[in-house]
Structure formats: C-alpha cells, structure tokens
Design an enzyme around this catalytic site. Structure first.
Site, PDB file in Angstrom:
ATOM      1  N   SER A   1       0.854  -1.183   0.000  1.00  0.00           N
ATOM      2  CA  SER A   1       0.000   0.000   0.000  1.00  0.00           C
ATOM      3  C   SER A   1       0.894   1.238   0.000  1.00  0.00           C
ATOM      4  O   SER A   1       2.030   1.198  -0.486  1.00  0.00           O
ATOM      5  CB  SER A   1      -0.940  -0.045   1.216  1.00  0.00           C
TER       6      SER A   1
ATOM      7  N   LYS B   1      -5.233   2.928  -3.088  1.00  0.00           N
ATOM      8  CA  LYS B   1      -4.523   2.299  -1.967  1.00  0.00           C
ATOM      9  C   LYS B   1      -5.446   2.110  -0.764  1.00  0.00           C
ATOM     10  O   LYS B   1      -5.287   1.134  -0.011  1.00  0.00           O
ATOM     11  CB  LYS B   1      -3.283   3.118  -1.591  1.00  0.00           C
TER      12      LYS B   1
END
Ligand code: COA
Length: 281
Positions: free
Chosen positions: A146, A164
């Site tokens: 992420s 994300k």
C-alpha cells in the site's frame, strides 16, 4: 538490518512477486532470495522481469522471470501456473505492481484515474485471486504494498489515495475470508522510499524539493529499500504467524502529521511540469 534475522529464513519457499523488476518489490525479491526462497519475478515487461531474475540467479538464488500485466487476469493465471510448475505451491505472494503520476483530480481524465485504480487496486485483487488456487494451504501469506496515501488525502494523488485505500480494505477483507484456508493477508504502507521510481516521480525537483518533503517527516529522512524489505521478511516469516489482516505503516511517522504540505509540494511540482510541458490541466 538483515543481520538480525536467522539465516535462510525462507529456505525452499516458493514466492511470486508482481512488479518485481524494480524498486521496493525488487529489493524484497533480493532479500527473500538471499534467505533461500525461490522467486518468480512477474513484470509487465518480460525482458526486465527476466533480467531481474537473472540477477537473483547470479547472486546465488533460484528465480524465474515471467511476463504478465496485473490488469490482465488471464496473464496472471498463466504466470501463477508457470511459477507453480517450476517451484511447487506458492508459500508467499507479494502484490507490488503499482502506477502513479502527479496530477490534480481536474488534471486527469476518467481513463487516467481508472488506469491507476486498475493497476494498484484491481491488479492487487487479480494477483491474489489468481494466486489463491496455487497457494499452500495452510501456511501461506499474501502481502500487498500500500502507501501512506491510503490514509492521508493528498492533493495531486486522488487516484492513488482511492486505490490504496481500497487495497488496504481488500487485504483486511481477505484476512477474514482466507484465514480459514490458513492464508495470512497483510499490507505494508510505506511513505517516501529512497531510490524508487515513485520518488523520482514525486520529488522531481532536486534537493530543494526533497528537503521540503523531508521537513514533513518526523524522522527527517526517507526509508531505505532494505528497511521495507526487512519488514516484508518479518511479516511473511513464522515470527509474524499471529499477524493477520494488518496494515503496517513504515513511514518515519509521516502519516501522523497529515498531508497538507505534501500535497502543496506535489501541486507545485505539477504546476512546474505543466509550465514546461502542458498536460491535461
Ligand atoms: N497526468 C495526467 N494524466 C496522465 C498522466 C499525467 N502525468 N500520465 C498518464 N495519464 C493518463 C493518460 O493521459 C491516459 O488517459 P487518456 O487515455 O484519457 O489520455 C491514462 O493516464 C493512461 O495512460 P497510459 O500512458 O496509456 O497508461 P499506461 O498503462 O501505459 O501507464 C501509468 C500507466 C500512467 C501509471 C504510467 O505512469 C506507468 O506505467 N507507471 C508505472 C511505473 C510507476 O508509475 N511507478 C511508480 C509507482 S509508485
């Protein structure tokens, strides 16, 4: 800090890493290979994936380069089959392929927004969805990469922030669904990492730009690639066996301070770039 780990921590483990030809994912591949893992490096550009695998082999590891675009489910299914035929059931999958560019929401088309969501979020889903049938059950781990943008709304990053954030919730959800298969689902959320393509894109303005960015990070520096690789190694190892559905920030405290200054920096960078070469905005 590789020395703090027991040697050959991943001996004989089969690993598939998307986006493994460069940056964070490549360093993770190198770290895992140095600990005895067999690595399938998956990349959009087959030549670059093959070159990354060749470097792992030259360093004494076992690896193969495979060409696949994470936006293409069929190519990922083929990649997983190829990796499994070669190395056996997958013990670890790292969904690391990502795309980014700096532009305000009004400076990107619907297709520009969708392209990043397709690579980062749908690509992570595709990778793990395709890999599930090939994962060792029980006893495997899937790790997504992420970014702090998942938690920090950041100007000029609407696509990445949305994608994300989705990646993090995807991993938390997979942990709920896949724990009963004996699969752990995890994510790492780095801030700026030295020597990456992401930093080249986010801090293109040289030392002044970099100094302005670092001023917003409590630790006062970027992460090193090795620090990210070490966290990945810990998370996929037995030492983290009870960590599941967790996103770990590795950002020098960056996400605690908020993103206003970072967004202003990126907006300035976008304005300077647009002054040189007009884009959509
Ligand atoms: N500003 C605004 N829009 C942009 C842009 C920019 N700087 N760069 C790309 N886009 C838009 C394109 O205009 C296009 O939209 P359109 O069809 O409406 O014109 C859309 O994004 C897709 O661009 P394209 O170049 O066709 O996509 P691609 O699949 O070849 O590349 C990217 C994907 C855009 C993410 C590209 O930057 C990439 O390949 N990045 C990989 C490496 C990377 O980003 N690493 C950093 C990771 S943090």
């Amino acid at each position: 800090m590789a020395g703090i780990f027991a040697p050959r921590l991943l001996e004989g483990r089969a690993v598939l890493i998307t986006g493994g030809s460069s940056g964070i994912n490549r360093r993770i591949a190198e770290r895992f290979a140095a600990h005895g893992a067999k690595i399938a490096v998956v990349g959009r550009d087959g030549d670059r994936a093959a070159a990354a695998a060749a470097a792992l082999i030259a360093a004494g590891g076992e690896a193969v380069g495979i060409s696949a675009d994470v936006r293409d489910m069929a190519s990922l299914e083929t990649a997983c089959t190829e990796a499994t035929d070669r190395f056996g059931p997958l013990d670890i999958v790292v969904a690391g392929a990502a795309g980014n560019f700096v532009a305000p929401a009004l400076g990107m088309s619907s297709n520009g927004f969708r392209t990043v969501v397709d690579i980062d979020l749908v690509g992570t889903f595709n990778t793990l969805r395709a890999a599930h049938a090939h994962l060792r059950k029980p006893g495997s781990a899937v790790l997504a990469i992420s970014a702090v943008q998942a938690q920090m709304p950041t100007a000029a990053q609407a696509h990445v922030c949305a994608a994300k954030a989705g990646v993090e919730m995807l991993m938390r959800t997979l942990a709920v669904e896949w724990a009963s298969d004996g699969i752990r689902s995890l994510a790492i959320a780095p801030g700026p990492v030295d020597g990456t393509e992401g930093m080249r894109r986010l801090a293109p303005g040289g030392q002044d730009h970099l100094a302005r960015m670092l001023a917003g990070i409590p630790s006062g520096r970027q992460a090193g690639l090795d620090e990210i690789a070490d966290l990945a190694l810990f998370l996929v190892s037995g030492a983290a066996d009870y960590i599941n559905g967790t996103v770990i920030h590795i950002d020098g405290g960056f996400s605690n301070l908020g993103s206003r200054d970072f967004g202003a920096l990126l907006t300035d960078a976008h304005r300077s770039a647009a002054a040189v070469e007009p884009q959509l905005a």
